[in-house]
Design a protein around this motif. Structure first.
Motif, PDB file in Angstrom:
ATOM      1  N   GLU A 190       0.830  -1.208   0.000  1.00 31.32           N
ATOM      2  CA  GLU A 190       0.000   0.000   0.000  1.00 31.32           C
ATOM      3  C   GLU A 190       0.863   1.255   0.000  1.00 31.32           C
ATOM      4  O   GLU A 190       0.524   2.257  -0.659  1.00 31.32           O
ATOM      5  CB  GLU A 190      -0.931   0.000   1.221  1.00 31.32           C
ATOM      6  N   ASN A 191       1.949   1.228   0.758  1.00 35.69           N
ATOM      7  CA  ASN A 191       2.857   2.367   0.751  1.00 35.69           C
ATOM      8  C   ASN A 191       3.472   2.583  -0.645  1.00 35.69           C
ATOM      9  O   ASN A 191       3.624   3.724  -1.117  1.00 35.69           O
ATOM     10  CB  ASN A 191       3.976   2.162   1.776  1.00 35.69           C
ATOM     11  N   LYS A 192       3.798   1.465  -1.287  1.00 38.52           N
ATOM     12  CA  LYS A 192       4.351   1.562  -2.637  1.00 38.52           C
ATOM     13  C   LYS A 192       3.332   2.143  -3.616  1.00 38.52           C
ATOM     14  O   LYS A 192       3.642   3.016  -4.431  1.00 38.52           O
ATOM     15  CB  LYS A 192       4.803   0.178  -3.107  1.00 38.52           C
ATOM     16  N   VAL A 193       2.084   1.654  -3.498  1.00 40.00           N
ATOM     17  CA  VAL A 193       1.018   2.173  -4.364  1.00 40.00           C
ATOM     18  C   VAL A 193       0.768   3.652  -4.084  1.00 40.00           C
ATOM     19  O   VAL A 193       0.565   4.462  -4.998  1.00 40.00           O
ATOM     20  CB  VAL A 193      -0.278   1.344  -4.170  1.00 40.00           C
ATOM     21  N   ALA A 194       0.779   4.015  -2.785  1.00 34.07           N
ATOM     22  CA  ALA A 194       0.572   5.418  -2.428  1.00 34.07           C
ATOM     23  C   ALA A 194       1.694   6.294  -2.985  1.00 34.07           C
ATOM     24  O   ALA A 194       1.456   7.413  -3.476  1.00 34.07           O
ATOM     25  CB  ALA A 194       0.486   5.564  -0.916  1.00 34.07           C
TER      26      ALA A 194
END
Length: 292
Positions: free
Chosen positions: A210-214
């Motif tokens: 999720e951090n990567k997507v964000a």
């Protein structure tokens, strides 16, 4: 003496004046030869009758009239060809040049041109020869305001294409990241069904994903904002460039108009008129003498 032109245009005017002086000299030599031929062929006796003198003068008048008329016609056609060259270049700029024929009789400007010719040719003792008249032909104008505008537009289009390509690349990366997220979520669910004790590690993977997507989403939004700002800047720059082009075209129109005014104020006609006036006075004096 100056004509109020830049160095390039003034040199072009000097070249044309050199050509005109050369043609004028040939015309004067032709007229002189007409009189000399009359002297050599007809003035072989000491006395002549009135009819003989009238016949000689009529013949001389016919020859001189023909030569002068031919030279004036040729001068007119030459000026038309020169105007055609200038108008052809102006049309490549999508300009419409105008001429003021009334300025051709402006005595003040004619005297200014005469002073300019005197300063350029008489004081410098320049000798006009035929070799000096061989100059390169006028070339079309391929550089200038319109060319600059075309280059700017091409640069903007190229920059726009680069931004579009970069945007597509980011969209592809975002799509791939979302696909990866979906795949990992599915894998996580499968792992949760098999091993419940790996829930914490799976949560960490999800958090990292999720951090990567964000991060990718932020990068995508930043790139999109930069692209919009850059596009706006390029559009403003294009408008400024168009304004500069219009200003340059207006200045060129004014300069070309001034050039036409100066160019058409030649002293050739005045000099020929003075010569003919002197010849007429000479003929009148001869007739008076013959009458006495």
């Amino acid at each position: 003496a100056e004509l109020g032109l830049n160095e390039h245009h003034q040199n072009e005017v000097i070249n044309y004046m050199r050509f005109a002086r050369f043609k004028r000299g040939l015309c004067l030599k032709t007229v002189d030869s007409c009189f000399q031929d009359l002297k050599d062929s007809r003035l072989v006796e000491e006395t002549f009758t009135v009819d003989e003198v009238i016949d000689m003068l009529d013949g001389l008048q016919t020859v001189v009239h023909s030569e002068v008329e031919s030279e004036l016609i040729n001068t007119t056609y030459t000026n038309v060809l020169l105007l055609r060259q200038l108008f052809s270049q102006a049309e490549k700029w999508y300009l419409k040049l105008q001429t003021d024929v009334s300025e051709l009789e402006n005595r003040e400007l004619l005297e200014q041109v005469a002073e300019f010719e005197k300063s350029e040719f008489t004081s410098s003792n320049k000798k006009v020869v035929l070799a000096d008249l061989v100059k390169p032909k006028l070339a079309p104008l391929n550089e200038g305001g319109s060319e600059l505008l075309n280059k700017t537009v091409a640069c903007l289009q190229e920059e726009n294409e680069k931004l579009k390509t970069r945007l597509k690349t980011i969209e592809t990366q975002a799509t791939a990241a979302l696909d990866e997220k979906s795949r990992l979520e599915k894998s996580l669910k499968d792992l949760q069904m098999v091993q419940g004790d790996q829930k914490t590690n799976a949560n960490q993977d999800i958090t990292e994903l999720e951090n990567k997507v964000a991060a990718l989403k932020c990068q995508f939004e930043k790139t999109l904002n930069d692209s919009t700002a850059n596009q706006k800047f390029l559009e403003e720059n294009l408008v400024t460039t168009k304004h500069d082009l219009l200003k340059v075209q207006d200045q060129l129109s004014t300069a070309e108009k001034e050039l036409e005014k100066k160019f058409q104020q030649t002293a050739a006609y005045r000099n020929m008129k003075e010569i003919l006036t002197k010849k007429n006075e000479l003929i009148k004096d001869l007739r008076k003498k013959l009458s006495k």
